[in-house]
Scaffold this motif. Structure first.
Motif, PDB file in Angstrom:
ATOM      1  N   PRO A 183       0.813  -1.235   0.000  1.00  0.00           N
ATOM      2  CA  PRO A 183       0.000   0.000   0.000  1.00  0.00           C
ATOM      3  C   PRO A 183       0.840   1.276   0.000  1.00  0.00           C
ATOM      4  O   PRO A 183       0.413   2.286  -0.554  1.00  0.00           O
ATOM      5  CB  PRO A 183      -0.818  -0.103   1.287  1.00  0.00           C
ATOM      6  N   TRP A 184       2.036   1.244   0.606  1.00  0.00           N
ATOM      7  CA  TRP A 184       2.900   2.438   0.584  1.00  0.00           C
ATOM      8  C   TRP A 184       3.344   2.745  -0.843  1.00  0.00           C
ATOM      9  O   TRP A 184       3.353   3.887  -1.264  1.00  0.00           O
ATOM     10  CB  TRP A 184       4.135   2.237   1.444  1.00  0.00           C
ATOM     11  N   ILE A 185       3.700   1.695  -1.582  1.00  0.00           N
ATOM     12  CA  ILE A 185       4.133   1.877  -2.967  1.00  0.00           C
ATOM     13  C   ILE A 185       2.944   2.334  -3.813  1.00  0.00           C
ATOM     14  O   ILE A 185       3.064   3.264  -4.603  1.00  0.00           O
ATOM     15  CB  ILE A 185       4.720   0.561  -3.520  1.00  0.00           C
ATOM     16  N   ALA A 186       1.799   1.701  -3.620  1.00  0.00           N
ATOM     17  CA  ALA A 186       0.596   2.064  -4.377  1.00  0.00           C
ATOM     18  C   ALA A 186       0.209   3.519  -4.123  1.00  0.00           C
ATOM     19  O   ALA A 186      -0.260   4.206  -5.040  1.00  0.00           O
ATOM     20  CB  ALA A 186      -0.555   1.130  -4.013  1.00  0.00           C
ATOM     21  N   ALA A 187       0.421   4.008  -2.916  1.00  0.00           N
ATOM     22  CA  ALA A 187       0.087   5.403  -2.600  1.00  0.00           C
ATOM     23  C   ALA A 187       0.949   6.367  -3.411  1.00  0.00           C
ATOM     24  O   ALA A 187       0.450   7.388  -3.905  1.00  0.00           O
ATOM     25  CB  ALA A 187       0.264   5.652  -1.102  1.00  0.00           C
ATOM     26  N   TYR A 188       2.233   6.058  -3.563  1.00  0.00           N
ATOM     27  CA  TYR A 188       3.107   6.912  -4.376  1.00  0.00           C
ATOM     28  C   TYR A 188       2.695   6.878  -5.842  1.00  0.00           C
ATOM     29  O   TYR A 188       2.693   7.906  -6.516  1.00  0.00           O
ATOM     30  CB  TYR A 188       4.574   6.492  -4.240  1.00  0.00           C
ATOM     31  N   ILE A 189       2.363   5.691  -6.331  1.00  0.00           N
ATOM     32  CA  ILE A 189       1.948   5.563  -7.729  1.00  0.00           C
ATOM     33  C   ILE A 189       0.655   6.341  -7.965  1.00  0.00           C
ATOM     34  O   ILE A 189       0.499   7.031  -8.972  1.00  0.00           O
ATOM     35  CB  ILE A 189       1.806   4.074  -8.105  1.00  0.00           C
ATOM     36  N   GLU A 224      20.912   7.206  -7.805  1.00  0.00           N
ATOM     37  CA  GLU A 224      20.231   8.241  -7.013  1.00  0.00           C
ATOM     38  C   GLU A 224      18.763   7.908  -6.771  1.00  0.00           C
ATOM     39  O   GLU A 224      18.266   8.048  -5.656  1.00  0.00           O
ATOM     40  CB  GLU A 224      20.345   9.586  -7.730  1.00  0.00           C
ATOM     41  N   LEU A 225      18.059   7.450  -7.802  1.00  0.00           N
ATOM     42  CA  LEU A 225      16.616   7.266  -7.680  1.00  0.00           C
ATOM     43  C   LEU A 225      16.199   5.842  -7.321  1.00  0.00           C
ATOM     44  O   LEU A 225      15.133   5.644  -6.759  1.00  0.00           O
ATOM     45  CB  LEU A 225      15.922   7.707  -8.961  1.00  0.00           C
ATOM     46  N   LEU A 226      17.022   4.853  -7.685  1.00  0.00           N
ATOM     47  CA  LEU A 226      16.670   3.464  -7.392  1.00  0.00           C
ATOM     48  C   LEU A 226      17.546   2.844  -6.311  1.00  0.00           C
ATOM     49  O   LEU A 226      17.277   1.746  -5.843  1.00  0.00           O
ATOM     50  CB  LEU A 226      16.744   2.616  -8.667  1.00  0.00           C
ATOM     51  N   GLY A 227      18.624   3.549  -5.935  1.00  0.00           N
ATOM     52  CA  GLY A 227      19.490   3.056  -4.863  1.00  0.00           C
ATOM     53  C   GLY A 227      20.447   1.968  -5.272  1.00  0.00           C
ATOM     54  O   GLY A 227      21.108   1.373  -4.423  1.00  0.00           O
ATOM     55  N   HIS A 228      20.555   1.687  -6.566  1.00  0.00           N
ATOM     56  CA  HIS A 228      21.451   0.641  -7.057  1.00  0.00           C
ATOM     57  C   HIS A 228      22.184   1.150  -8.287  1.00  0.00           C
ATOM     58  O   HIS A 228      21.555   1.665  -9.210  1.00  0.00           O
ATOM     59  CB  HIS A 228      20.681  -0.625  -7.437  1.00  0.00           C
ATOM     60  N   ARG A 229      23.498   0.996  -8.283  1.00  0.00           N
ATOM     61  CA  ARG A 229      24.301   1.390  -9.437  1.00  0.00           C
ATOM     62  C   ARG A 229      24.643   0.153 -10.249  1.00  0.00           C
ATOM     63  O   ARG A 229      25.204  -0.796  -9.733  1.00  0.00           O
ATOM     64  CB  ARG A 229      25.584   2.079  -9.006  1.00  0.00           C
ATOM     65  N   PRO A 230      24.282   0.153 -11.548  1.00  0.00           N
ATOM     66  CA  PRO A 230      24.644  -0.987 -12.387  1.00  0.00           C
ATOM     67  C   PRO A 230      26.159  -1.129 -12.475  1.00  0.00           C
ATOM     68  O   PRO A 230      26.875  -0.124 -12.550  1.00  0.00           O
ATOM     69  CB  PRO A 230      24.053  -0.632 -13.755  1.00  0.00           C
ATOM     70  N   PRO A 231      26.664  -2.367 -12.449  1.00  0.00           N
ATOM     71  CA  PRO A 231      28.113  -2.552 -12.547  1.00  0.00           C
ATOM     72  C   PRO A 231      28.612  -2.170 -13.925  1.00  0.00           C
ATOM     73  O   PRO A 231      27.880  -2.234 -14.917  1.00  0.00           O
ATOM     74  CB  PRO A 231      28.303  -4.045 -12.281  1.00  0.00           C
ATOM     75  N   VAL A 255      12.786   6.692   2.043  1.00  0.00           N
ATOM     76  CA  VAL A 255      13.636   6.657   0.847  1.00  0.00           C
ATOM     77  C   VAL A 255      13.517   5.304   0.154  1.00  0.00           C
ATOM     78  O   VAL A 255      13.373   5.232  -1.067  1.00  0.00           O
ATOM     79  CB  VAL A 255      15.109   6.957   1.219  1.00  0.00           C
ATOM     80  N   LEU A 256      13.536   4.224   0.903  1.00  0.00           N
ATOM     81  CA  LEU A 256      13.424   2.878   0.325  1.00  0.00           C
ATOM     82  C   LEU A 256      12.047   2.672  -0.320  1.00  0.00           C
ATOM     83  O   LEU A 256      11.942   2.104  -1.408  1.00  0.00           O
ATOM     84  CB  LEU A 256      13.688   1.808   1.385  1.00  0.00           C
ATOM     85  N   VAL A 257      11.002   3.151   0.330  1.00  0.00           N
ATOM     86  CA  VAL A 257       9.646   3.037  -0.235  1.00  0.00           C
ATOM     87  C   VAL A 257       9.586   3.789  -1.567  1.00  0.00           C
ATOM     88  O   VAL A 257       9.030   3.291  -2.550  1.00  0.00           O
ATOM     89  CB  VAL A 257       8.585   3.562   0.751  1.00  0.00           C
ATOM     90  N   GLN A 258      10.192   4.982  -1.618  1.00  0.00           N
ATOM     91  CA  GLN A 258      10.200   5.750  -2.863  1.00  0.00           C
ATOM     92  C   GLN A 258      10.992   5.039  -3.951  1.00  0.00           C
ATOM     93  O   GLN A 258      10.606   5.071  -5.121  1.00  0.00           O
ATOM     94  CB  GLN A 258      10.776   7.142  -2.618  1.00  0.00           C
ATOM     95  N   GLN A 259      12.095   4.374  -3.584  1.00  0.00           N
ATOM     96  CA  GLN A 259      12.876   3.634  -4.570  1.00  0.00           C
ATOM     97  C   GLN A 259      12.062   2.483  -5.146  1.00  0.00           C
ATOM     98  O   GLN A 259      12.077   2.251  -6.356  1.00  0.00           O
ATOM     99  CB  GLN A 259      14.175   3.124  -3.950  1.00  0.00           C
ATOM    100  N   TYR A 260      11.331   1.771  -4.309  1.00  0.00           N
ATOM    101  CA  TYR A 260      10.459   0.694  -4.792  1.00  0.00           C
ATOM    102  C   TYR A 260       9.368   1.264  -5.697  1.00  0.00           C
ATOM    103  O   TYR A 260       9.060   0.683  -6.737  1.00  0.00           O
ATOM    104  CB  TYR A 260       9.825  -0.057  -3.619  1.00  0.00           C
ATOM    105  N   ALA A 261       8.781   2.389  -5.299  1.00  0.00           N
ATOM    106  CA  ALA A 261       7.737   3.013  -6.123  1.00  0.00           C
ATOM    107  C   ALA A 261       8.306   3.429  -7.473  1.00  0.00           C
ATOM    108  O   ALA A 261       7.661   3.220  -8.513  1.00  0.00           O
ATOM    109  CB  ALA A 261       7.138   4.215  -5.396  1.00  0.00           C
ATOM    110  N   GLN A 262       9.509   3.978  -7.486  1.00  0.00           N
ATOM    111  CA  GLN A 262      10.113   4.387  -8.751  1.00  0.00           C
ATOM    112  C   GLN A 262      10.442   3.176  -9.622  1.00  0.00           C
ATOM    113  O   GLN A 262      10.346   3.243 -10.846  1.00  0.00           O
ATOM    114  CB  GLN A 262      11.341   5.255  -8.488  1.00  0.00           C
ATOM    115  N   PHE A 263      10.805   2.060  -9.004  1.00  0.00           N
ATOM    116  CA  PHE A 263      11.021   0.824  -9.753  1.00  0.00           C
ATOM    117  C   PHE A 263       9.723   0.398 -10.450  1.00  0.00           C
ATOM    118  O   PHE A 263       9.720   0.056 -11.627  1.00  0.00           O
ATOM    119  CB  PHE A 263      11.526  -0.284  -8.824  1.00  0.00           C
TER     120      PHE A 263
END
Length: 197
Positions: A24-30, A107-114, A152-160
């Motif tokens: 529901p936290w992710i759905a709220a951002y969407i 910055e937005l997803l919290g993971h840098r591709p190798p 921040v983590l919830v926003q990263q999941y929502a952006q994913f």
């Protein structure tokens, strides 16, 4: 409860994040950015015969299809009604070339591709330009959110999820294994997304 969006075939993807439903936290951002209509878009198999027929009847100079009963075109209002996305707002115009798209991903997803491994004899690139391999991203977001997850983590999941919906529904291309993170620049801050058409 919101519909779950699958980046790939749901039968072949058994992530607990997907199978357990959308948090529901992710759905709220969407919903806040106006893309909740995309959560209700069903997964359908492509009808290749129908697509071929439409391509044959497309008149590019008129941007319309010429059918036996007359001329038909798809309008922005059709997209708003069918897909449930906003069509009023700022145009989606941004960077198409960036020094390092990995910075935006980090910055937005919290993971840098190798970086690509040199001298291995095979293509090990996870990211090429603004396009990142969807399976690499899915692995990073395969675990469900914890009850005490940071904002921040919830926003990263929502952006994913937003990236998956944009790259898999609205602006998909012929690649079924890569997503363009170029569209995430409009969600930095995530609340900025509601300003765009």
């Amino acid at each position: 409860m919101a519909r779950v969006y699958y980046l790939h075939d749901p039968d072949s993807y058994s992530s607990s994040l997907i199978s357990g439903g959308l948090d529901p936290w992710i759905a709220a951002y969407i919903a806040d950015v106006g893309l909740e209509g995309l959560l209700r878009v069903p997964n359908i198999d492509l009808d290749h015969a129908l697509i071929t027929m439409l391509v044959e009847r497309l008149r590019p100079e008129m941007h319309s299809f010429h059918l036996p009963h007359g001329e038909m075109t798809i309008t922005l209002q059709d997209m708003e009604v069918i897909m449930g996305v906003p069509v009023d707002g700022l145009p989606v115009v941004g960077f198409t070339h960036m020094q390092d798209w990995g910075d935006l991903c980090a910055e937005l997803l919290g993971h840098r591709p190798p970086n690509r491994e040199v001298d291995t004899g095979k293509n090990t690139a996870v990211m090429e330009g603004p396009r990142v391999k969807a399976c690499w991203l899915e692995k990073r977001f395969s675990n469900p959110l914890l009850a005490n997850a940071t904002e921040v983590l919830v926003q990263q999941y929502a952006q994913f999820y937003i990236l998956g919906m944009l790259g898999g529904i609205l602006v998909m291309d012929k690649s079924s294994e890569q997503l363009s993170i170029m569209y995430l620049q409009f969600f930095n801050l995530i609340s900025n997304g509601k300003n765009y058409s």
